[in-house]
Design a protein around this motif. Structure first.
Motif, PDB file in Angstrom:
ATOM      1  N   PHE A   8       0.824  -1.206   0.000  1.00 47.15           N
ATOM      2  CA  PHE A   8       0.000   0.000   0.000  1.00 47.15           C
ATOM      3  C   PHE A   8       0.861   1.260   0.000  1.00 47.15           C
ATOM      4  CE2 PHE A   8      -2.240   3.294   2.519  1.00 47.15           C
ATOM      5  CZ  PHE A   8      -3.302   3.524   1.665  1.00 47.15           C
ATOM      6  N   LEU A   9       1.906   1.272   0.835  1.00 43.02           N
ATOM      7  CA  LEU A   9       2.776   2.451   0.935  1.00 43.02           C
ATOM      8  C   LEU A   9       3.553   2.681  -0.362  1.00 43.02           C
ATOM      9  CD1 LEU A   9       4.147   2.074   4.583  1.00 43.02           C
ATOM     10  CD2 LEU A   9       2.384   3.643   3.748  1.00 43.02           C
ATOM     11  N   PHE A  10       4.057   1.599  -0.949  1.00 41.65           N
ATOM     12  CA  PHE A  10       4.763   1.752  -2.220  1.00 41.65           C
ATOM     13  C   PHE A  10       3.797   2.194  -3.321  1.00 41.65           C
ATOM     14  CE2 PHE A  10       8.499  -0.072  -0.428  1.00 41.65           C
ATOM     15  CZ  PHE A  10       9.526   0.224  -1.312  1.00 41.65           C
ATOM     16  N   GLY A  11       2.555   1.729  -3.253  1.00 36.56           N
ATOM     17  CA  GLY A  11       1.548   2.175  -4.206  1.00 36.56           C
ATOM     18  C   GLY A  11       1.306   3.668  -4.097  1.00 36.56           C
ATOM     19  N   LEU A  12       1.221   4.173  -2.857  1.00 33.00           N
ATOM     20  CA  LEU A  12       1.045   5.604  -2.652  1.00 33.00           C
ATOM     21  C   LEU A  12       2.244   6.386  -3.172  1.00 33.00           C
ATOM     22  CD1 LEU A  12      -0.547   5.798   0.935  1.00 33.00           C
ATOM     23  CD2 LEU A  12      -1.685   6.004  -1.289  1.00 33.00           C
ATOM     24  N   LEU A  13       3.451   5.814  -2.979  1.00 35.98           N
ATOM     25  CA  LEU A  13       4.656   6.474  -3.484  1.00 35.98           C
ATOM     26  C   LEU A  13       4.593   6.623  -5.004  1.00 35.98           C
ATOM     27  CD1 LEU A  13       7.558   7.561  -3.099  1.00 35.98           C
ATOM     28  CD2 LEU A  13       8.361   5.212  -3.367  1.00 35.98           C
ATOM     29  N   LEU A  14       4.199   5.549  -5.674  1.00 35.99           N
ATOM     30  CA  LEU A  14       4.106   5.609  -7.131  1.00 35.99           C
ATOM     31  C   LEU A  14       3.031   6.592  -7.583  1.00 35.99           C
ATOM     32  CD1 LEU A  14       4.481   1.856  -8.186  1.00 35.99           C
ATOM     33  CD2 LEU A  14       6.201   3.656  -8.200  1.00 35.99           C
ATOM     34  N   CYS A  15       1.984   6.744  -6.769  1.00 35.51           N
ATOM     35  CA  CYS A  15       0.881   7.628  -7.142  1.00 35.51           C
ATOM     36  C   CYS A  15       1.300   9.092  -7.205  1.00 35.51           C
ATOM     37  CB  CYS A  15      -0.279   7.484  -6.155  1.00 35.51           C
ATOM     38  SG  CYS A  15      -1.126   5.894  -6.275  1.00 35.51           S
ATOM     39  N   VAL A  16       2.310   9.466  -6.423  1.00 36.09           N
ATOM     40  CA  VAL A  16       2.715  10.876  -6.390  1.00 36.09           C
ATOM     41  C   VAL A  16       3.881  11.159  -7.317  1.00 36.09           C
ATOM     42  CG1 VAL A  16       1.882  11.217  -4.040  1.00 36.09           C
ATOM     43  CG2 VAL A  16       4.246  10.515  -4.390  1.00 36.09           C
ATOM     44  N   LEU A  17       4.298  10.171  -8.113  1.00 40.82           N
ATOM     45  CA  LEU A  17       5.322  10.434  -9.116  1.00 40.82           C
ATOM     46  C   LEU A  17       4.740  11.386 -10.161  1.00 40.82           C
ATOM     47  CD1 LEU A  17       6.893   6.899  -9.729  1.00 40.82           C
ATOM     48  CD2 LEU A  17       7.855   8.796  -8.432  1.00 40.82           C
ATOM     49  N   ILE A  18       5.326  12.566 -10.278  1.00 39.33           N
ATOM     50  CA  ILE A  18       4.818  13.570 -11.210  1.00 39.33           C
ATOM     51  C   ILE A  18       5.544  13.377 -12.541  1.00 39.33           C
ATOM     52  CG2 ILE A  18       4.406  16.015 -11.606  1.00 39.33           C
ATOM     53  CD1 ILE A  18       3.015  14.941  -9.157  1.00 39.33           C
TER      54      ILE A  18
END
Length: 211
Positions: A8-18
């Motif tokens: 879940f945390l790594f998913g959130l990290l990928l979500c904020v990749l601009i």
């Protein structure tokens, strides 16, 4: 539970990749409506899943080899380091997102668009190689744990992408140059820390431990 939380945390990290896909998804949703962005998010998720399967299957058969693990840790660390530096110093575009007219959604075309837009970027494959080296060496997940991790990760990214599509108009106002700059710095620092963990794995094999 730790596997699920990490996914879940790594998913959130990928979500904020601009990156290009981030802007393409929001712009596509603004121009053509929610469902257009929804199907594009499916294509992005399929592309990521393809890269994960290919990369993980190619690596998993060698994980019992200590020399290969050292090589993997070194390569993964370098990839994470490069991405971290890129995001720390990544220039921020000054132009915002424009709201245009909506068009009819062609679901298959949008899925293919998301798949190709994400898949043809060579940095995506390199990034997944870095993530998989993290999962294999640092987390030391077995196959079942790795599958759970990636399923949760992809599901998280997909759900957030759907939310991006839903709130596209508001996001186009929120994603200011300052916001993008902050997000890039946060992601860059996180990736640099991940790279240090992988470099530490390699050094430990030589009897040196950073932390």
């Amino acid at each position: 539970m730790d596997v699920i939380i990490n996914g879940f945390l790594f998913g959130l990290l990928l979500c904020v990749l601009i990156g290009p896909v981030f802007f393409a998804l929001i712009q596509n949703s603004i121009e053509k409506g929610f469902w257009s962005g929804f199907f594009m998010a499916i294509g992005i998720a399929l592309s990521d899943s393809f890269y994960i399967v290919v990369t993980y299957l190619g690596i998993s058969q060698f994980v019992e080899n200590p020399k290969f693990n050292m090589w993997l840790g070194g390569v993964g660390g370098v990839i994470m380091l490069i991405f971290g530096v890129i995001y720390l110093f990544k220039p921020v575009p000054k132009k915002g997102l424009k709201q245009l007219h909506q068009e009819d959604t062609k679901w298959f075309q949008q899925i293919v668009k998301g798949f190709l837009l994400n898949g043809i970027n060579p940095f995506v494959l390199l990034f997944w190689l870095g993530i998989i080296s993290k999962v294999t060496l640092d987390f030391e997940y077995n196959n079942n744990q790795a599958i759970t991790f990636f399923v949760v990760l992809i599901a998280t990214v997909f759900l957030v992408d759907v939310l991006k599509s839903y709130f596209a108009t508001k996001l186009s106002q929120i994603v200011t140059p300052r916001f993008m700059k902050i997000m890039n710095r946060v992601v860059g620092i996180a990736l640099l820390l991940f790279s240090l963990r992988l470099f530490n794995f390699v050094l430990v094999a030589y009897g040196i431990e950073l932390f």
